[in-house]
Enzyme design. Structure first.
Site, short mmCIF file in Angstrom:
data_model
loop_
_atom_site.label_atom_id
_atom_site.label_comp_id
_atom_site.label_asym_id
_atom_site.label_seq_id
_atom_site.Cartn_x
_atom_site.Cartn_y
_atom_site.Cartn_z
N TYR A 98 -8.55 -10.08 3.27
CA TYR A 98 -7.19 -9.55 3.32
C TYR A 98 -6.81 -9.16 4.76
O TYR A 98 -5.95 -9.76 5.37
CB TYR A 98 -7.07 -8.30 2.42
CG TYR A 98 -6.67 -8.59 0.99
CD1 TYR A 98 -7.00 -9.80 0.37
CD2 TYR A 98 -5.97 -7.64 0.24
CE1 TYR A 98 -6.63 -10.04 -0.95
CE2 TYR A 98 -5.61 -7.89 -1.07
CZ TYR A 98 -5.94 -9.08 -1.67
OH TYR A 98 -5.57 -9.31 -2.96
N GLU A 150 -7.91 -2.34 -7.62
CA GLU A 150 -8.88 -1.88 -6.64
C GLU A 150 -8.77 -0.38 -6.46
O GLU A 150 -9.76 0.34 -6.45
CB GLU A 150 -8.64 -2.59 -5.30
CG GLU A 150 -9.61 -2.13 -4.21
CD GLU A 150 -9.25 -2.63 -2.81
OE1 GLU A 150 -8.27 -3.40 -2.69
OE2 GLU A 150 -9.94 -2.25 -1.87
N SER A 162 -4.69 2.58 3.43
CA SER A 162 -5.05 3.93 3.90
C SER A 162 -4.38 4.98 3.02
O SER A 162 -3.37 4.73 2.37
CB SER A 162 -4.62 4.12 5.35
OG SER A 162 -3.21 4.27 5.40
N GLU A 168 -2.62 7.37 3.80
CA GLU A 168 -1.23 7.61 4.23
C GLU A 168 -0.31 6.57 3.58
O GLU A 168 0.78 6.91 3.11
CB GLU A 168 -1.12 7.55 5.76
CG GLU A 168 -1.74 8.75 6.48
CD GLU A 168 -3.26 8.77 6.45
OE1 GLU A 168 -3.87 7.69 6.28
OE2 GLU A 168 -3.84 9.86 6.56
#
Lengths: 394, 383
Positions: free
Chosen positions: A129, A245, A379, A381
């Site tokens: 990815y 995931e 992430s 964030e």
């Protein structure tokens, strides 16, 4: 509302417990799990094959493709027992990532070709990815695939590819056309790692280990039958996978296991004549984490229960990812704090125990590698951005 | 495994929601707080009609025979309306102490009066010095013929000013801090020697300090066993903290909704402030805090409901952890609601600050986050 175990559930728990205790090689695990070498791969594959033979390798899959057909209570019990004994989760790339994409969006030939070898762990998969220029902003990826006759010709570079050094196959997001919207024009390709033009370069991470890699593609020929779904629609499939995931990386059972061993070590570690576990300040730090984990256990149960009602995992998987990784990191921080000076000691070829603490090395590695948890899978964030947009509607 | 409400529970929840929408908006609540009694007898009568006062009582006393889960459903909705009527003091404290006791005469006399709405009660357990230690008790009761003679003072007794009767903790033996030697007595508020000084709390609810000067209480008014009142109190605390945790959850979810919708309409720097990532992430963290609180409430309810299945220690651990998570979440959600509302959040006119005040009161009831975290640690980290 209830979470009562029926007699059948209790019998199932005993069956799982007995199977784990009899079949898992705890000595081998202790030796190799921290070490990301070839021994690690063979140990993991051997264990996954045992689960496969038992029919328990893919609890999340539909029964028709090899799933277990368990109730959510049974899945919960399986995870609890796994965590209690500190048994590692199955490697996710095949079983939790590309497998669900193939059975959801793949054609019959692809299902027949790939699913059985994912289940049996005969194929090791990795995930292509991220790219040097496409991290959190994944959709700006540049690796190109141009159709020439019956093949795509792939050129470009993937990075942070976990266990590419072991992999037989890689599932990749590639650019097949340059649309105005960058999410369009991305396709989902399955690439044989043995194809000419594929090369793997190791990246050593701050834990001192080799689990990440760069994967380079130079005029790699990929047969068109390895395209999942439609060309240029890969972003849709990738998003579905990311949701799986993220839900998977709450890793509640593993955090429970790590917390239990942290408590054991803290009870044995003496400072000024008293166990660290008796230190009120350490206790507060420990229970800051443990109470959050107790809540997350139920958050996960609630998510499982709603999925069992037919709901797909949605933005709540971002929530599980954030909390799960924050908790996991907090536990690894406490473990490193606990081993004090020994956390810094690199044992080299020495037996870790010879340095004074046999768990110090693991504490350091878990802490260092654990920093990745709030970065990978989108992430934390970016996950907060997802929740803000999808749940809060801001 | 199942986290859904039953049909009956859904109806119960909707009845509270409807009541708040029709009869208990923020202005109506203000009027009630300003009234002399500090609560609305009319609303209380409606609670009785709707059956809310009967929920946790056994059918043999005219109750609904409900569970703490049913109570939690009502409390979560009541939290959203910041109901100031003395549901916790009367139904949950006074009422459940009676229900938990073996004193059948007192049960038959008082429980029906609570259920029909004609009688208010309160539980006087706190003293000036005792903070969160419920068995730190100086108020003394000595035996004289068939009576106890009570002397002492109780502080911050929610609902005491309007209560027809009180249950009080008194020391019948031992020293001030001893767990043994505590006894629970029921007495009418108008007994000679009882003096009540009512005042309002910042959350809009009424409380009072109550002093006892040679107050005579018949020995037949003991709840539980003499000197073993701590057991009864320890049985009560989980019920109250589960119920008020549900109330806090209701408040937190309203605060998050109000804050998000305010942020979407408040423009600064030419854009709605909800478009700023610093605020978005803060609102996401508060969303997660509420979800973790809901999970912890469910965990507490399940642990309490299955005490036989779980060990008593696991049940207690879950309840302490619930208080820890919910108190911490309540503090951050309440404070951030004020912060994101900016100057408006500071005004008495807006409901935001009032929700924060109720959350702070709930946090302190039967122990704050630190208190429960220490108890959790004692149970969890034995060496």
């Amino acid at each position: 509302m209830d979470v009562k175990f029926t007699n059948d559930d209790l019998a199932f728990r005993d069956e799982v417990r007995t199977f784990f205790e009899e079949q898992f090689d705890f000595d081998l695990a202790k030796r190799v799990l921290n070490d990301k070498s070839g021994d690690y791969k063979s140990a993991i594959v051997a264990w996954q094959k045992k689960l496969y033979e038992k029919g328990w390798i893919a609890p999340g899959w539909p029964v028709e493709y090899g799933g277990t057909g368990w109730t959510i209570t049974q899945r919960y019990i399986f995870e609890c027992e796994r965590g209690r004994l500190g048994i590692p989760d199955a490697v996710p790339f095949g079983l939790k990532m590309v497998g669900p994409v193939i059975y959801t969006f793949g054609n019959e030939q692809q299902k027949e070709k790939f699913l059985p070898r994912i289940l049996s762990s005969d194929d090791w998969w990795c995930q292509g990815y991220s790219e040097p220029g496409a991290g959190s902003d994944l959709a700006s990826l540049q690796t190109s695939a141009e159709l020439e006759g019956e093949n795509y010709i792939v050129n470009g570079q993937k990075v942070w590819t976990t266990f590419a050094q072991f992999a037989d196959w890689i599932f990749c997001l590639v650019r097949t056309s340059k649309e105005i919207r960058k999410q369009q024009g991305i396709s989902f390709l399955l690439i044989d790692m043995k194809s000419p033009g594929v090369s793997v370069k190791p990246i050593i991470t701050i834990d001192g280990k080799h689990s990440l890699n760069e994967v380079l593609f130079e005029n790699v020929k990929v047969p068109i039958e390895n395209l999942i779904g439609e060309q240029d629609k890969g972003w849709t499939y990738a998003k579905a996978l990311l949701i799986h995931e993220r839900a998977g990386i709450a890793e509640v059972a593993d955090s429970r296991s790590n917390l239990n061993s942290l408590k054991l070590h803290a009870a044995a570690e003496i400072s000024g004549g008293a166990p660290i576990l008796a230190d009120p300040v350490f206790q507060m730090r420990l229970s800051d984490v443990e109470t959050e984990l107790m809540a997350l256990e139920y958050t996960e149960l609630r998510a499982l229960a709603s999925m069992a009602e037919g709901g797909m995992p949605g933005p709540e998987s971002s929530f599980l990812k954030i909390k799960g990784t924050e908790i996991r990191q907090a536990i690894s921080e406490l473990a490193l704090q606990l081993v004090a000076y020994y956390g810094g000691a690199l044992e080299g070829n020495l037996d870790p125990g010879a340095l004074g603490h046999d768990f110090a090395s693991k504490a350091r590695v878990d802490y260092m590698y654990g920093r990745a948890a709030s970065i990978y899978g989108g992430s934390n964030e970016v996950q907060r951005n997802v929740i803000a947009k999808m749940v809060l509607g801001v | 495994m199942n986290f859904k409400l039953s049909e009956e529970q859904t109806m119960l929840k909707e009845s509270v929601t409807r009541f708040i929408r029709e009869r208990y908006d923020f202005d109506q609540r203000k009027q009630i707080i300003k009234s002399e009694e500090g609560y609305s007898p009319d609303c209380w009568a409606t609670f009785a009609e709707l059956g809310w006062l009967s929920i946790p009582f056994a059918e043999e006393y005219g109750g609904f025979g409900g569970t703490i889960e049913d109570v939690a459903i009502v409390m979560e909705e009541m939290g959203k309306g910041m109901i100031v009527e003395p549901y916790v003091p009367t139904v949950l404290m006074f009422g459940q102490l009676l229900a938990l006791s073996q004193n059948n005469e007192l049960k038959s006399e008082y429980i029906p009066k609570i259920i029909d709405g004609s009688y208010l009660g309160a539980f006087a357990f706190l003293e000036r010095q005792s903070r969160y230690e419920i068995t730190d008790i100086r108020t003394k009761a000595t035996v004289q013929d068939d009576n106890y003679i009570v002397n002492g003072e109780k502080a911050v007794v929610y609902g005491a000013g309007n209560a027809n009767a009180l249950i009080i903790t008194v020391r019948t033996s031992g020293e001030q801090f001893d767990r043994d030697g505590v006894t629970l007595l029921l007495l009418e508020s108008d007994c000679p020697g009882v003096e009540t000084k009512p005042y309002q709390m910042m959350d809009g609810q009424m409380a009072a300090n109550v002093s006892f000067n040679n107050v005579s209480v018949p020995q037949s008014n003991v709840l539980g066993s003499v000197d073993a009142g701590a057991e009864l109190m320890e049985a009560l605390v989980p019920l109250v903290i589960l119920a008020t945790s549900a109330e806090a959850l209701g408040i937190m979810s309203v605060l998050n909704e109000l804050t998000i919708s305010y942020a979407k309409t408040r423009n600064q720097f030419g854009a709605p402030i909800s478009s700023f990532q610093a605020l978005q992430h803060r609102m996401v963290d508060n969303f997660m805090a509420v979800e973790q609180s809901r999970s912890m409430l469910y965990r507490g309810l399940c642990a309490y409901g299955e005490e036989e299945a779980e060990t008593p220690i696991e049940c207690l651990r879950s309840l302490h952890a619930m208080k820890v998570i919910i108190s911490k979440s309540a503090k951050r959600v309440g404070e951030d609601a004020v912060q994101i509302h900016g100057g408006m959040g500071m005004t008495d006119e807006l409901n935001i600050g009032h929700y924060l005040k109720r959350l702070i009161s709930i946090n302190t009831l039967f122990g704050d986050a630190d208190f429960h975290q220490k108890k959790f640690n004692e149970l969890s980290y034995k060496t």
